[in-house]
Design a protein around this motif. Structure first.
Motif, PDB file in Angstrom:
ATOM      1  N   UNK A  79       6.078  -4.685 -10.859  1.00  0.00           N
ATOM      2  CA  UNK A  79       4.887  -4.264 -11.603  1.00  0.00           C
ATOM      3  C   UNK A  79       4.667  -2.760 -11.484  1.00  0.00           C
ATOM      4  N   UNK A  80       4.738  -2.229 -10.273  1.00  0.00           N
ATOM      5  CA  UNK A  80       4.548  -0.790 -10.081  1.00  0.00           C
ATOM      6  C   UNK A  80       5.658   0.001 -10.753  1.00  0.00           C
ATOM      7  N   UNK A  81       6.870  -0.500 -10.674  1.00  0.00           N
ATOM      8  CA  UNK A  81       8.012   0.217 -11.239  1.00  0.00           C
ATOM      9  C   UNK A  81       7.944   0.255 -12.761  1.00  0.00           C
ATOM     10  N   UNK A  82       7.616  -0.871 -13.393  1.00  0.00           N
ATOM     11  CA  UNK A  82       7.530  -0.890 -14.856  1.00  0.00           C
ATOM     12  C   UNK A  82       6.404   0.009 -15.353  1.00  0.00           C
TER      13      UNK A  82
ATOM     14  N   UNK B   6      10.645  -3.052 -23.317  1.00  0.00           N
ATOM     15  CA  UNK B   6      10.032  -1.807 -22.846  1.00  0.00           C
ATOM     16  C   UNK B   6      11.020  -0.738 -22.418  1.00  0.00           C
ATOM     17  N   UNK B   7      12.272  -1.095 -22.142  1.00  0.00           N
ATOM     18  CA  UNK B   7      13.211  -0.139 -21.565  1.00  0.00           C
ATOM     19  C   UNK B   7      14.186   0.395 -22.593  1.00  0.00           C
ATOM     20  N   UNK B   8      14.710   1.574 -22.310  1.00  0.00           N
ATOM     21  CA  UNK B   8      15.798   2.121 -23.102  1.00  0.00           C
ATOM     22  C   UNK B   8      17.088   1.374 -22.771  1.00  0.00           C
ATOM     23  N   UNK B   9      18.108   1.588 -23.583  1.00  0.00           N
ATOM     24  CA  UNK B   9      19.356   0.835 -23.423  1.00  0.00           C
ATOM     25  C   UNK B   9      19.970   1.032 -22.046  1.00  0.00           C
TER      26      UNK B   9
ATOM     27  N   UNK C 231       0.828  -1.209   0.000  1.00  0.00           N
ATOM     28  CA  UNK C 231       0.000   0.000   0.000  1.00  0.00           C
ATOM     29  C   UNK C 231       0.859   1.253   0.000  1.00  0.00           C
ATOM     30  N   UNK C 232       1.972   1.221   0.703  1.00  0.00           N
ATOM     31  CA  UNK C 232       2.864   2.385   0.704  1.00  0.00           C
ATOM     32  C   UNK C 232       3.443   2.627  -0.683  1.00  0.00           C
ATOM     33  N   UNK C 233       3.874   1.575  -1.350  1.00  0.00           N
ATOM     34  CA  UNK C 233       4.448   1.741  -2.684  1.00  0.00           C
ATOM     35  C   UNK C 233       3.397   2.189  -3.692  1.00  0.00           C
ATOM     36  N   UNK C 234       2.171   1.705  -3.535  1.00  0.00           N
ATOM     37  CA  UNK C 234       1.106   2.083  -4.470  1.00  0.00           C
ATOM     38  C   UNK C 234       0.542   3.462  -4.156  1.00  0.00           C
ATOM     39  N   UNK C 235       0.422   3.789  -2.858  1.00  0.00           N
ATOM     40  CA  UNK C 235      -0.157   5.070  -2.434  1.00  0.00           C
ATOM     41  C   UNK C 235       0.721   5.678  -1.337  1.00  0.00           C
TER      42      UNK C 235
ATOM     43  N   UNK D 102      13.011  10.085  -5.901  1.00  0.00           N
ATOM     44  CA  UNK D 102      12.130   9.867  -7.045  1.00  0.00           C
ATOM     45  C   UNK D 102      12.704   8.828  -7.999  1.00  0.00           C
ATOM     46  N   UNK D 103      14.043   8.804  -8.154  1.00  0.00           N
ATOM     47  CA  UNK D 103      14.671   7.866  -9.083  1.00  0.00           C
ATOM     48  C   UNK D 103      14.440   6.421  -8.678  1.00  0.00           C
ATOM     49  N   UNK D 104      14.107   6.170  -7.410  1.00  0.00           N
ATOM     50  CA  UNK D 104      13.897   4.800  -6.945  1.00  0.00           C
ATOM     51  C   UNK D 104      12.715   4.150  -7.651  1.00  0.00           C
ATOM     52  N   UNK D 105      11.755   4.950  -8.124  1.00  0.00           N
ATOM     53  CA  UNK D 105      10.581   4.398  -8.791  1.00  0.00           C
ATOM     54  C   UNK D 105      10.925   3.677 -10.081  1.00  0.00           C
ATOM     55  N   UNK D 106      12.067   3.981 -10.671  1.00  0.00           N
ATOM     56  CA  UNK D 106      12.439   3.401 -11.957  1.00  0.00           C
ATOM     57  C   UNK D 106      13.436   2.254 -11.804  1.00  0.00           C
ATOM     58  N   UNK D 107      13.481   1.639 -10.637  1.00  0.00           N
ATOM     59  CA  UNK D 107      14.390   0.519 -10.387  1.00  0.00           C
ATOM     60  C   UNK D 107      13.564  -0.696  -9.980  1.00  0.00           C
ATOM     61  N   UNK D 108      13.211  -1.561 -10.936  1.00  0.00           N
ATOM     62  CA  UNK D 108      12.310  -2.687 -10.638  1.00  0.00           C
ATOM     63  C   UNK D 108      12.844  -3.678  -9.609  1.00  0.00           C
TER      64      UNK D 108
END
Length: 356
Positions: free
Chosen positions: A326-329, A98-101, A28-32, A132-138
């Motif tokens: 899933x949330x990160x992607x 789905x990701x850049x190089x 729930x914390x990661x989603x909201x 904020x950058x942590x959101x893009x690390x699956x």
């Protein structure tokens, strides 16, 4: 070590229910993140549970003369790797399309370090857990699994050596826990990212569960007598009105107190406070009280042992592994602006074009 013979650890539904509270708070914390501001402390609850259960098995194995490093690590591998490898494989396949190089290169590094259980050290040099950058690390969430496995590599050897040398297992547990807690307090202000991710400032949380395991195994009768004494004193001061087990008042107070601590932590702690620091005592103490209260506490029976909580507890490990990728992607695919000439394409299409 006490000469008392430890009792086998039976299945405890309330611990699975506690796992449910822990994993759902993190999800729930990661989603909201603005809704459940302290949901990330569910990881600290997991640390206490792991320290309690794993150390209990080690203590029993040592006392019965059947502890084996091969069997211990074999069980860990069979439990951890199948689901972990599946999550990593699916993430790499999806990331390829789905990701850049640069993003895919970083994902590959995190998958490799996650499989080796050193991703927490890699993350320290990149960004903090709350950046904020942590959101893009699956694979960000694997830092906690790395801390646990680093603990499991070191701690069984320490206990085995202490047992062979006839050193008090409780004394060595408390000594290492105190050193870890001091490291946490000493450096959380100057190196918050390191203290958050490194095992040195986290081992005390797992060792809190280890200390509880020692007490529950070797001093259970003394604990029950102490509970009964408090129960009797309160009963004489305040008429109970109905017969109750001789430790019921204390068990109920511990269970309810632990639950209140967790609820306060979930809604009262935020990413703005230094963490772990002394704030981590809230989820750690809450988890200890709930485990120590056992299945007789009414709050545990109501909230931790109901079928829904137990079910979520049983799937807590795969749920934890899958939720963050899933949330990160989703965040990665839906973020960013398309390059010139590709504004009309879906984000997934222009990202794939750049990837190629």
């Amino acid at each position: 070590m006490s000469s008392a013979v430890p009792r086998p650890t039976d299945y405890r539904a309330e611990i699975d229910g506690l796992r449910a509270f822990a994993v759902l708070s993190v999800v729930l914390y990661h989603a909201f993140p603005t809704g459940l501001t302290g949901g990330f402390i569910g990881v600290d609850v997991f640390f206490v549970i792991s320290g309690y259960l794993i150390t209990s098995h080690i203590f029993i194995g040592l006392d019965e003369g059947r502890f084996s490093f091969a069997n211990f690590f074999g069980r860990r591998i069979r439990r951890i790797f199948p689901a972990l490898v599946l999550v990593m494989a699916v993430s790499l396949i999806f990331g390829w399309f789905a990701l850049l190089a640069e993003e895919f290169q970083q994902l590959g590094k995190h998958v490799a370090s996650g499989a080796a259980f050193i991703v927490n050290f890699i993350l320290v040099g990149e960004s903090g857990y709350f950046d904020a950058a942590a959101d893009t690390k699956p694979m960000l969430h694997l830092w906690s699994l790395a801390v646990e496995e680093q603990f499991y590599i070191v701690w069984p050897l320490v206990l085995w050596l202490a047992w062979r040398l006839h050193i008090s297992l409780l004394a060595i547990t408390l000594l290492v826990a105190a050193a870890s807690f001091y490291f946490n307090l000493r450096y959380v202000a100057t190196n918050p990212t390191g203290v958050f991710f490194w095992p040195y400032g986290r081992f005390w949380e797992l060792l809190s569960g280890s200390a509880l395991a020692w007490l529950m195994l070797y001093k259970r009768d003394a604990l029950d007598r102490a509970k009964a004494g408090v129960h009797a004193v309160i009963g004489r001061m305040i008429p109970l009105g109905m017969p109750a087990a001789r430790t019921a008042l204390v068990d109920n107070a511990m269970g309810l107190g632990g639950l209140c601590l967790l609820i306060y932590g979930f809604v009262g702690i935020t990413s703005e406070v230094p963490f772990p620091s002394a704030w981590a005592l809230i989820p750690v103490c809450g988890a200890i009280l709930i485990i120590a209260a056992g299945s007789t506490a009414w709050s545990n029976r109501l909230f931790m042992m109901n079928p829904v909580a137990v079910w979520f507890g049983l799937i807590s490990y795969p749920l934890y592994l899958w939720h963050w990728p899933l949330l990160s992607f989703i965040q990665i695919v839906e973020s960013g602006e398309p390059p010139t000439g590709m504004q009309g394409l879906p984000r997934s299409s222009w990202r794939l074009a750049l990837r190629g």
